[in-house]
Design an enzyme around this catalytic site. Structure first.
Site, PDB file in Angstrom:
ATOM      1  N   THR A  57       0.812  -1.221   0.000  1.00 16.99           N
ATOM      2  CA  THR A  57       0.000   0.000   0.000  1.00 16.99           C
ATOM      3  C   THR A  57       0.840   1.263   0.000  1.00 16.99           C
ATOM      4  OG1 THR A  57      -0.108   0.037   2.418  1.00 16.99           O
ATOM      5  CG2 THR A  57      -1.839  -1.191   1.248  1.00 16.99           C
ATOM      6  N   CYS A  93       2.670   2.982   9.325  1.00 16.87           N
ATOM      7  CA  CYS A  93       1.781   3.017  10.490  1.00 16.87           C
ATOM      8  C   CYS A  93       2.598   2.924  11.769  1.00 16.87           C
ATOM      9  CB  CYS A  93       0.790   1.840  10.466  1.00 16.87           C
ATOM     10  SG  CYS A  93      -0.235   1.732   8.997  1.00 16.87           S
ATOM     11  N   CYS A 145      -1.578   0.385  15.148  1.00 18.18           N
ATOM     12  CA  CYS A 145      -2.605   0.764  14.167  1.00 18.18           C
ATOM     13  C   CYS A 145      -3.810  -0.168  14.257  1.00 18.18           C
ATOM     14  CB  CYS A 145      -2.032   0.727  12.754  1.00 18.18           C
ATOM     15  SG  CYS A 145      -3.199   1.288  11.493  1.00 18.18           S
ATOM     16  N   ARG A 174       3.589   6.929   2.722  1.00 13.90           N
ATOM     17  CA  ARG A 174       2.694   7.968   3.207  1.00 13.90           C
ATOM     18  C   ARG A 174       2.162   7.599   4.584  1.00 13.90           C
ATOM     19  NH1 ARG A 174       0.493   6.473  -1.556  1.00 13.90           N
ATOM     20  NH2 ARG A 174      -1.437   5.859  -0.485  1.00 13.90           N
ATOM     21  N   CYS A 221      -0.330   6.790   7.518  1.00 13.48           N
ATOM     22  CA  CYS A 221      -1.663   6.186   7.632  1.00 13.48           C
ATOM     23  C   CYS A 221      -2.658   7.228   8.152  1.00 13.48           C
ATOM     24  CB  CYS A 221      -1.602   5.003   8.588  1.00 13.48           C
ATOM     25  SG  CYS A 221      -3.203   4.257   8.977  1.00 13.48           S
ATOM     26  N   CYS A 245      -4.160   5.680  12.002  1.00  7.92           N
ATOM     27  CA  CYS A 245      -3.384   5.708  13.259  1.00  7.92           C
ATOM     28  C   CYS A 245      -2.500   6.949  13.382  1.00  7.92           C
ATOM     29  CB  CYS A 245      -2.532   4.453  13.389  1.00  7.92           C
ATOM     30  SG  CYS A 245      -1.149   4.338  12.217  1.00  7.92           S
ATOM     31  N   ASP A 268      19.871  13.670  49.534  1.00  6.55           N
ATOM     32  CA  ASP A 268      18.619  14.407  49.693  1.00  6.55           C
ATOM     33  C   ASP A 268      17.894  13.958  50.960  1.00  6.55           C
ATOM     34  OD1 ASP A 268      16.349  16.050  48.266  1.00  6.55           O
ATOM     35  OD2 ASP A 268      15.416  14.191  48.971  1.00  6.55           O
TER      36      ASP A 268
END
Length: 488
Positions: free
Chosen positions: A30, A34, A38, A63, A65, A68, A438
């Site tokens: 695709t 992601c 996702c 690119r 998603c 998500c 401390d």
């Protein structure tokens, strides 16, 4: 980095949100990338490939998603727990240095050549500083498109793009949508008040907000910080102007409202708010390590996910640490408030009671020493610190080498191990800083049956490394003292 293929595939198939930001899954069929959690049906393992950064995915032609939104996942904890060149570079890039000063400016701050910085980032992240800064600009643009009604031209330049064409091409390439299409997809409830942005800051669960916001509220300097209507609010000194941040804990995110005098400061403001709240920590890794000690295990199980309250301004915190030496929290706040009222930069706050930016080192260097209501030795400590910060002899920032900064601080009069370590923990972000002297830690150690002397406690704490700063938060939580009696 989690780039072992077998472990990555298992994380994706189980939709394990703990690994969001650690790595990114790119789907070869695709051409979409992601986050591991996702919600869509996981792709076949043969179609998965993995990258250590969103910028590397984008550079490889994938690119983001649209489900998500991997570009909005929590930042990698790697950059908080490491002090090497790549980690320091990533912290600087998140602070907007490449956009303001370019790659040569980034390299100069790190003390390396641009070629060395480029080579190291490419080797570890699969993307150079320009690609990493470009990915950040794309995310800033998306935030402005979705949360404001600003014209696209203003958004382009506020996001750091040099031209509207580059802005359009980058948004379309990264999100597979034009800027106008992105705006059309935003929720109808998005607010459009000019100059005000409402954002959701993600984090890795669990997160225990009690010590985080409780400490910030208890030590808030009047005029600079306040707790109002369930939110911690404070002023921010930023590269192009100033801002006011309001941060409120929610079950699955931190609600962040930013009012900025210049929108170019948006990515820097977000980065500093995330750093202040330690939102990019990996609480599972931290708590698993601390649970290995049978004394700490019940404390962790009772309230897992404690974070280290940090700062938005390293120099400011160092000054405040000196003001708080050997006095109560209330007295330290009083000292700081006087300096703020006399030397801070006034700001307007229509939504609350904030009045000033904390004074810069340059402004404090001009303060007459005799006007400081503190013992002579601490006055010397204060004036030496601010003069070194003002003239650049001492620099404290996200790019600081932790060992070098510690050594420089220890060389200043009045700076003992406690002050140096609290600055390392809260300002420099060292996750392994430890405070065996401390008072609160010593009382907690006595109550829990841990060794009572600093040397013996330090030896016992070796098993907590590299997360001793988080162990400090769990130990402090056992004590009812209101964060006071700060030693040198």
């Amino acid at each position: 980095m989690h780039l072992d293929r077998e472990h990555c595939v298992r994380a994706v198939q189980s939709k394990d949100a703990r690994f969001d930001g650690w790595f990114f899954t790119a789907v070869l069929t695709t051409r979409i990338y992601c986050r591991p959690s996702c919600p869509v049906v996981p792709p076949k393992p043969a179609n998965m490939t993995f990258y250590p950064s969103a910028a590397a995915c984008q550079q490889a032609g994938f690119r983001a998603c649209k489900r998500c939104r991997p570009d909005t996942s929590p930042g990698s904890p790697e950059w908080n727990q490491r002090a090497d060149l790549v980690a320091r570079a990533m912290r600087l890039i998140a602070d907007g240095v490449v956009d303001r000063e370019g790659v040569p400016g980034l390299a100069a701050r790190l003390g390396y050549s641009p070629r060395q910085v480029e080579r190291q980032l490419l080797a570890e992240l699969g993307a150079g500083p320009l690609a990493l800064a470009r990915a950040q600009r794309a995310q800033t643009a998306r935030l402005l498109i979705e949360t404001t009604a600003l014209p696209m031209a203003e958004i382009a330049f506020a996001s750091g793009f040099s031209s509207i064409r580059t802005f359009n091409d980058t948004v379309r390439e990264v999100f597979a949508l034009s800027p106008t299409e992105l705006r059309d997809r935003r929720p109808r409830t998005a607010q459009h008040a000019p100059g005000a942005l409402s954002l959701r800051l993600p984090f890795r669960a669990p997160l225990n907000p009690d010590n985080l916001f409780g400490h910030l509220a208890a030590t808030a300097v009047p005029g600079v910080e306040e707790w109002r209507d369930g939110a911690y609010r404070r002023t921010l000194r930023l590269p192009y102007g100033h801002g006011i941040a309001a941060l409120a804990p929610k079950p699955d995110h931190i609600a962040c409202r930013l009012a900025l005098s210049d929108l170019r400061d948006l990515p820097v403001a977000i980065s500093r708010c995330r750093r202040l709240l330690d939102l990019d920590a990996d609480p599972v890794a931290v708590d698993d390590q601390l649970r290995s000690d049978p004394v700490l295990a019940p404390l962790v199980d009772k309230a897992p996910g404690r974070r280290v309250p940090r700062t938005v301004d390293e120099a400011e915190f160092a000054v405040r640490a000196v003001l708080g030496q050997q006095v109560s929290t209330a007295a330290a706040r009083t000292h700081a408030a006087r300096l703020v009222a006399a030397h801070g930069t006034p700001v307007d706050d229509p939504e609350g009671g904030l009045t000033h930016l904390f004074p810069s080192p340059e402004a404090l260097a001009d303060v007459p020493p005799e006007s400081l209501a503190m013992p002579r030795s601490r006055r010397t400590t204060f004036t030496t610190l601010v003069s070194r910060l003002a003239d650049g002899t001492l620099h404290l920032g996200v790019e600081s080498d932790w060992a070098e900064a510690r050594a420089r601080l220890l060389s200043l009069p009045g700076f003992g191990p406690w002050t140096v370590d609290v600055v390392a923990m809260r300002a420099l972000g060292d996750p392994d800083a430890f405070l065996p002297t401390d008072l609160g830690i010593r009382r907690a150690a006595q109550e829990l049956g841990l060794p009572g002397t600093p040397a013996a406690l330090t030896a016992r704490a070796a098993a907590w490394r590299p997360w001793r700063a988080y162990a400090v938060q769990y130990l402090w939580a056992t004590d009812s003292h209101p964060i006071n009696f700060l030693p040198v």
